[in-house]
Scaffold this motif. Sequence first.
Motif, PDB file in Angstrom:
ATOM      1  N   GLU B 321       0.632 -11.940 -29.268  1.00 53.61           N
ATOM      2  CA  GLU B 321      -0.041 -11.117 -30.443  1.00 53.61           C
ATOM      3  C   GLU B 321      -1.631 -11.354 -30.747  1.00 53.61           C
ATOM      4  OE1 GLU B 321       1.008 -11.947 -34.317  1.00 53.61           O
ATOM      5  OE2 GLU B 321       0.345  -9.826 -35.037  1.00 53.61           O
ATOM      6  N   TYR B 322      -2.384 -10.466 -30.162  1.00 49.63           N
ATOM      7  CA  TYR B 322      -3.912 -10.669 -30.321  1.00 49.63           C
ATOM      8  C   TYR B 322      -4.265 -10.731 -31.275  1.00 49.63           C
ATOM      9  CZ  TYR B 322      -3.258  -9.807 -25.041  1.00 49.63           C
ATOM     10  OH  TYR B 322      -2.335 -10.203 -23.979  1.00 49.63           O
ATOM     11  N   LEU B 323      -4.359  -9.184 -31.733  1.00 49.38           N
ATOM     12  CA  LEU B 323      -4.337  -8.502 -33.481  1.00 49.38           C
ATOM     13  C   LEU B 323      -6.210  -8.883 -32.627  1.00 49.38           C
ATOM     14  CD1 LEU B 323      -3.116 -11.328 -35.709  1.00 49.38           C
ATOM     15  CD2 LEU B 323      -2.643  -9.121 -34.996  1.00 49.38           C
ATOM     16  N   ALA B 324      -6.644  -8.181 -31.141  1.00 48.55           N
ATOM     17  CA  ALA B 324      -7.786  -8.132 -31.026  1.00 48.55           C
ATOM     18  C   ALA B 324      -8.435  -7.740 -30.612  1.00 48.55           C
ATOM     19  CB  ALA B 324      -8.833  -9.265 -30.799  1.00 48.55           C
ATOM     20  N   PRO B 325      -9.283  -6.336 -30.001  1.00 53.87           N
ATOM     21  CA  PRO B 325      -9.369  -5.989 -28.850  1.00 53.87           C
ATOM     22  C   PRO B 325      -9.536  -5.274 -26.873  1.00 53.87           C
ATOM     23  CG  PRO B 325     -11.914  -6.230 -29.972  1.00 53.87           C
ATOM     24  CD  PRO B 325     -10.768  -7.172 -30.122  1.00 53.87           C
ATOM     25  N   ILE B 326      -8.154  -6.526 -27.211  1.00 55.12           N
ATOM     26  CA  ILE B 326      -7.451  -6.522 -26.117  1.00 55.12           C
ATOM     27  C   ILE B 326      -6.134  -6.129 -26.610  1.00 55.12           C
ATOM     28  CG2 ILE B 326      -6.419  -8.304 -24.965  1.00 55.12           C
ATOM     29  CD1 ILE B 326      -8.077  -9.992 -26.307  1.00 55.12           C
ATOM     30  N   ILE B 327      -5.575  -5.336 -24.264  1.00 53.07           N
ATOM     31  CA  ILE B 327      -4.133  -5.621 -24.567  1.00 53.07           C
ATOM     32  C   ILE B 327      -3.524  -5.129 -23.406  1.00 53.07           C
ATOM     33  CG2 ILE B 327      -5.046  -2.772 -24.014  1.00 53.07           C
ATOM     34  CD1 ILE B 327      -2.405  -1.406 -25.735  1.00 53.07           C
ATOM     35  N   SER B 328      -2.021  -5.610 -23.522  1.00 50.76           N
ATOM     36  CA  SER B 328      -1.856  -5.954 -22.604  1.00 50.76           C
ATOM     37  C   SER B 328      -0.351  -4.439 -21.992  1.00 50.76           C
ATOM     38  CB  SER B 328      -0.791  -6.651 -22.319  1.00 50.76           C
ATOM     39  OG  SER B 328       0.723  -6.695 -23.019  1.00 50.76           O
ATOM     40  N   ILE B 329      -0.730  -4.107 -20.647  1.00 51.23           N
ATOM     41  CA  ILE B 329      -0.872  -3.532 -19.723  1.00 51.23           C
ATOM     42  C   ILE B 329       0.485  -3.645 -18.327  1.00 51.23           C
ATOM     43  CG2 ILE B 329      -1.820  -0.617 -18.458  1.00 51.23           C
ATOM     44  CD1 ILE B 329      -4.332  -0.928 -20.350  1.00 51.23           C
ATOM     45  N   LYS B 330       1.655  -2.529 -18.671  1.00 53.37           N
ATOM     46  CA  LYS B 330       2.680  -2.557 -17.204  1.00 53.37           C
ATOM     47  C   LYS B 330       2.844  -1.050 -16.653  1.00 53.37           C
ATOM     48  CE  LYS B 330       6.550  -4.852 -16.144  1.00 53.37           C
ATOM     49  NZ  LYS B 330       6.458  -5.677 -15.312  1.00 53.37           N
ATOM     50  N   VAL B 331       2.770  -1.033 -15.491  1.00 53.39           N
ATOM     51  CA  VAL B 331       3.520   0.490 -14.980  1.00 53.39           C
ATOM     52  C   VAL B 331       5.335  -0.597 -14.869  1.00 53.39           C
ATOM     53  CG1 VAL B 331       3.848   1.465 -13.086  1.00 53.39           C
ATOM     54  CG2 VAL B 331       1.948   0.967 -14.449  1.00 53.39           C
ATOM     55  N   VAL B 332       5.881   0.845 -15.837  1.00 43.68           N
ATOM     56  CA  VAL B 332       7.730   0.371 -15.195  1.00 43.68           C
ATOM     57  C   VAL B 332       8.086   1.992 -14.649  1.00 43.68           C
ATOM     58  CG1 VAL B 332       7.612  -1.345 -17.573  1.00 43.68           C
ATOM     59  CG2 VAL B 332       8.322   0.841 -17.145  1.00 43.68           C
ATOM     60  N   ALA B 333       8.974   1.109 -14.356  1.00 44.94           N
ATOM     61  CA  ALA B 333      10.177   2.111 -13.658  1.00 44.94           C
ATOM     62  C   ALA B 333      10.357   3.716 -14.649  1.00 44.94           C
ATOM     63  CB  ALA B 333      11.540   1.812 -12.873  1.00 44.94           C
ATOM     64  N   GLY B 334      10.860   3.015 -15.272  1.00 47.62           N
ATOM     65  CA  GLY B 334      10.892   4.171 -16.720  1.00 47.62           C
ATOM     66  C   GLY B 334      11.849   3.780 -17.730  1.00 47.62           C
ATOM     67  N   VAL B 335      12.702   4.336 -18.700  1.00 49.11           N
ATOM     68  CA  VAL B 335      12.993   3.618 -19.769  1.00 49.11           C
ATOM     69  C   VAL B 335      13.855   2.833 -19.823  1.00 49.11           C
ATOM     70  CG1 VAL B 335      15.364   5.515 -20.248  1.00 49.11           C
ATOM     71  CG2 VAL B 335      13.904   5.350 -21.971  1.00 49.11           C
ATOM     72  N   ASP B 336      14.717   2.437 -18.889  1.00 48.88           N
ATOM     73  CA  ASP B 336      15.613   1.397 -18.757  1.00 48.88           C
ATOM     74  C   ASP B 336      14.824   0.384 -18.618  1.00 48.88           C
ATOM     75  OD1 ASP B 336      18.259   1.817 -18.623  1.00 48.88           O
ATOM     76  OD2 ASP B 336      17.127   3.212 -17.225  1.00 48.88           O
ATOM     77  N   GLU B 337      13.613   0.330 -18.095  1.00 47.55           N
ATOM     78  CA  GLU B 337      12.614  -0.556 -17.566  1.00 47.55           C
ATOM     79  C   GLU B 337      11.819  -1.496 -18.838  1.00 47.55           C
ATOM     80  OE1 GLU B 337      10.347  -0.982 -14.370  1.00 47.55           O
ATOM     81  OE2 GLU B 337       9.489  -3.290 -14.714  1.00 47.55           O
ATOM     82  N   ALA B 338      11.682   0.322 -19.651  1.00 47.83           N
ATOM     83  CA  ALA B 338      11.137  -0.255 -20.800  1.00 47.83           C
ATOM     84  C   ALA B 338      11.683  -0.918 -21.867  1.00 47.83           C
ATOM     85  CB  ALA B 338      10.968   0.863 -21.429  1.00 47.83           C
ATOM     86  N   ILE B 339      12.844  -0.427 -21.825  1.00 47.31           N
ATOM     87  CA  ILE B 339      13.737  -1.082 -23.095  1.00 47.31           C
ATOM     88  C   ILE B 339      13.540  -2.801 -23.025  1.00 47.31           C
ATOM     89  CG2 ILE B 339      16.058  -0.647 -23.952  1.00 47.31           C
ATOM     90  CD1 ILE B 339      16.229   2.162 -23.686  1.00 47.31           C
ATOM     91  N   ALA B 340      14.642  -2.639 -21.766  1.00 41.15           N
ATOM     92  CA  ALA B 340      14.633  -4.380 -20.945  1.00 41.15           C
ATOM     93  C   ALA B 340      13.521  -5.210 -21.141  1.00 41.15           C
ATOM     94  CB  ALA B 340      14.988  -4.547 -20.107  1.00 41.15           C
TER      95      ALA B 340
END
Lengths: 426, 426
Positions: B321-340
């Motif tokens: 939890e950055y609470l700052a101008p930082i964001i983590s970014i990830k490419v996922v296959a689709g909704v299944d991977e996102a939920i997991a």
Amino acid sequence: MNALNVAEYTQTLGLQAKTASAQMARASASTKNKALKALARLLRENVAALAVDNARDLERATAAGLSAPMVDRLKLSPQVLETCAQGCEQLASMPELIGELQGLKQQPSGIRVGQMRVPIGVFGMIFESRPNVTIEAASLSIKSGNACILRGGSEAIESNKALARLVQQALLEAGLPEDAVQLVQTTDREAVGQLIAMPQYVDVIIPRGGKGLIERISREAKVPVIKHLDGNCHTYVDDPCDLDLAVRVTDNAKTQKYSPCNASESLLVARGVAAEFLPRIGAVFAAKGVEMRCDPEALQLLSPVSGAHLTAATEQDWFEEYLAPIISIKVVAGVDEAIAHINHYSSHHTEAILTRDHVHAQRFLREVDSSSVMVNTSTRFADGFEYGLGAEIGISTDKFHARGPVGLEGLTSLKWVVLGEGEVRS
Amino acid sequence: MNALNVAEYTQTLGLQAKTASAQMARASASTKNKALKALARLLRENVAALAVDNARDLERATAAGLSAPMVDRLKLSPQVLETCAQGCEQLASMPELIGELQGLKQQPSGIRVGQMRVPIGVFGMIFESRPNVTIEAASLSIKSGNACILRGGSEAIESNKALARLVQQALLEAGLPEDAVQLVQTTDREAVGQLIAMPQYVDVIIPRGGKGLIERISREAKVPVIKHLDGNCHTYVDDPCDLDLAVRVTDNAKTQKYSPCNASESLLVARGVAAEFLPRIGAVFAAKGVEMRCDPEALQLLSPVSGAHLTAATEQDWFEEYLAPIISIKVVAGVDEAIAHINHYSSHHTEAILTRDHVHAQRFLREVDSSSVMVNTSTRFADGFEYGLGAEIGISTDKFHARGPVGLEGLTSLKWVVLGEGEVRS
């Protein structure tokens, strides 16, 4: 197993339950109901096989010198199994709770906000003696879309193992993960200590058993506990009151059964009706051999009752849950003193006022701080089935989360659902 | 005070709160609203007097070398006090919750069974710095018919004492017990340890403050805690998706404000839209100086963006939890991977899916195990006021009792009400 192995084993159960819980959460109503119906069928098909496993527990219990009623509670008779099977079928026919969306309302920003009912995740149930609790807990867990870890008493371990195998077979038949219901296979006490201290895997613990067990679990648990401690229930006979009704209801509240937690343990009587009411109810109690532990005023009013077993109440009596043919009796000035007495001495389970006065009834309902408050009826009605919940996980004497008889809803929680069309916050 | 005196003092507060809570529970709506309006008036009348007490805290804080923003949070400006006064008036105008009887249904036995909303009893609130929390907590407590014990930060003790005096004056004006809102008058840390370990007097603890404080309280409390830990919120951009909407909402979720717990800290993007979406949102983040911590695939797709501050994400970044101008970014296959991914790494606060696919939206709502789940809108909306609760006590990341933004209802419980006409159980 040594302590380290028990710890590892319990962690494995936890991880497996957590994994299975995600699948259970998205299972459809029909899949879950299919598993429940399969379980009912398997219970009926395996009456004979279960008797063999059950016999091993019964023999061990008899050899260990357990009392006849204790041995009786272990018994998986065809009748007990049929009741379990019918319970599963009843749950299968109940409406689906999970996924229900309530109160979706549009907000000034444009978003629509509501709440969705979802399973709580994983619950741990710790119980003593009666093996049919394995089926009750498993079926409630399946219906509510949770996963569970069950820890039964060592005296019923063979019966519980056999029942758990049937549950897992039913889950697999329906295409659900068998780890959705797991029985702790070791009787090592260390496993309980582990089970109640895994917040990463277990969301809530439900203990069923003696006060000592529940107090220990409440003290040591690292996760919330839905606990049921004492049932020191009160019946208060108000002035004015229909005394025929009061005699009938008070008798039922105390003597219809002595062992349940919702039986009345203490009787309060308004001074204005005490001289007329106490001798009448005293005669009923005397005839049934109920010991009356009285304050001085009640003692005096009851002393003419022939055959009455009267003793002077001590301070401790006002706190006591007898679960026996004993009742404490006190004369009070009126509804104010009754409410104050109850809020001080009660275990906050169930209390009833018997009255003709509407204002007294409303004040009693509002001001008595117990999980069930009643007007003109027997405390014995405090029960999930009598309340129309369809199934009862337990009766909670806590105020948090679930209070009083806990049905399937107690194994669920509400999450917020927000539906938008691209709104952003300004 | 020495430790023994602190223990005695805290027990006395507890007993007084418990006694006052019974009176608060039966107070009428108009009496409670009268106290809230009196409090609003007293706050406005005492702007100058409060400034004097507040100045002592501000001087001590400045002398102790607290940072300017920290000193600023302590300040009881006329604007802050006016907001507090308006909050009290708003609460006074809200509908009464207590005593509401819901779902009264007749059962086969003849009894009618329903649930009544009642105060939870006594809550303890432990908070840091901002003294206006004293008024927020006190006013919520009065409206919900509870009693409370407030423990503010030592840096605001003079301001808190002055505010608590006004609250007690308002209570007395309305004929309510002044002990219904008590401020712990000592800054001794031992008082917190005592306050969270008095189940006989305190029903629930609500901590507001840093993660360290909340973790310590959760670990040591002997009563339930409504706790709010991290807000590691996710926005998931699905395939198919309206990318204009996705850019606008993702930007808002991350950059509208960096410090709130409902700001998105992690962005997941479906592979099918990543090549088109990532450079667009990357340009927005680059222009606002937001650092992007990326998985290898996102890193590659974002590398052409001019001025982008890109780094490789570590495993820890997915939890952060950055609470700052930082964001983590990830490419996922689709909704299944996102939920997991979300169910594994999230703090279970708030998650949003941005999608055109109805089935994906429904699955996300159902399967993501967080207190708020959203479709096509910004995680920044997770807030009691935005949800229409009228007032917010806190945001709970627990599943038990209250989940997500907690309004007045979180300070109440439901007890069972049974109305009979002399029914007995057979």
